[in-house]
Design a protein around this motif. Structure first.
Motif, PDB file in Angstrom:
ATOM      1  N   GLY A 112       1.131  -1.260   0.155  1.00 15.60           N
ATOM      2  CA  GLY A 112       0.383  -0.282  -0.321  1.00 15.60           C
ATOM      3  C   GLY A 112       0.915   1.489   0.297  1.00 15.60           C
ATOM      4  N   ARG A 113       0.270   1.831   0.296  1.00 13.21           N
ATOM      5  CA  ARG A 113       1.033   3.428   0.453  1.00 13.21           C
ATOM      6  C   ARG A 113       1.529   3.693   1.465  1.00 13.21           C
ATOM      7  N   PRO A 114       2.743   4.107   1.265  1.00 11.55           N
ATOM      8  CA  PRO A 114       3.630   4.436   2.790  1.00 11.55           C
ATOM      9  C   PRO A 114       2.324   6.004   3.281  1.00 11.55           C
ATOM     10  N   THR A 115       2.992   6.095   4.690  1.00 12.44           N
ATOM     11  CA  THR A 115       2.719   6.777   5.865  1.00 12.44           C
ATOM     12  C   THR A 115       2.400   7.673   5.970  1.00 12.44           C
ATOM     13  N   ARG A 120       7.862  10.750   5.671  1.00 15.36           N
ATOM     14  CA  ARG A 120       8.630  11.737   5.907  1.00 15.36           C
ATOM     15  C   ARG A 120       9.809  11.737   6.048  1.00 15.36           C
ATOM     16  N   GLU A 121      10.246   9.901   6.263  1.00 15.39           N
ATOM     17  CA  GLU A 121      11.683   9.583   7.008  1.00 15.39           C
ATOM     18  C   GLU A 121      12.247   9.190   5.545  1.00 15.39           C
ATOM     19  N   HIS A 134       7.251  19.490  -0.130  1.00 12.17           N
ATOM     20  CA  HIS A 134       8.047  17.832   0.410  1.00 12.17           C
ATOM     21  C   HIS A 134       8.226  19.031   2.170  1.00 12.17           C
ATOM     22  N   GLU A 135       7.201  19.435   1.737  1.00 10.66           N
ATOM     23  CA  GLU A 135       6.885  20.158   4.151  1.00 10.66           C
ATOM     24  C   GLU A 135       6.790  19.343   4.841  1.00 10.66           C
TER      25      GLU A 135
END
Length: 136
Positions: A112-115, A120-121, A134-135
């Protein structure tokens, strides 16, 4: 004993040549890559029957990496790996450093999609923190 052909053919198909110089494992795989648009001759996607000439630049996408070769001599029959450098000049970029790729996060296929936290990581690791879109 070398297995080089005695004469150079007048023309060679792109699928046959890429198979003969061992870019693809089978001729049918080479033809399928051509039909899918993964083989470009002088920057133009070509069909499997496209004729090559010495000096043509072939760009292929094989197993996720790009191969760039220049045709030196034409060839229609598969030759031994030791003879291949006589028929092409390999201009392919070096493979990525395994230590660098080990640092990138890996997601299993179908996970699935990343959380938001995982994204952010990844952005922090790739140095994209302050970029627009990419804030944090």
């Amino acid at each position: 004993m070398t297995s080089a052909p005695l004469s150079t053919p007048a023309q060679a198909r792109v699928d046959s040549w890429t198979w003969a110089v061992r870019i693809f494992k089978t001729r049918s795989a080479a033809a399928a890559a051509c039909r899918a648009g993964h083989v470009k001759v002088n920057g133009v996607p070509v069909k499997p029957a496209h004729s090559l000439k010495p000096g043509d630049e072939i760009r292929t996408r094989v197993n996720g990496s790009e191969r760039i070769v220049i045709v030196e001599r034409l060839l229609t029959k598969r030759v031994g790996a030791a003879v291949v450098p006589q028929y092409m000049i390999d201009k392919s970029p070096p493979p990525p450093d395994p230590q660098l790729t080990a640092l990138l996060p890996h997601r299993d296929r179908g996970a699935g999609r990343p959380t938001k936290r995982e994204r952010r990581e990844t952005d922090r690791l790739l140095g994209r923190e302050g970029l627009p879109g990419h804030e944090a």
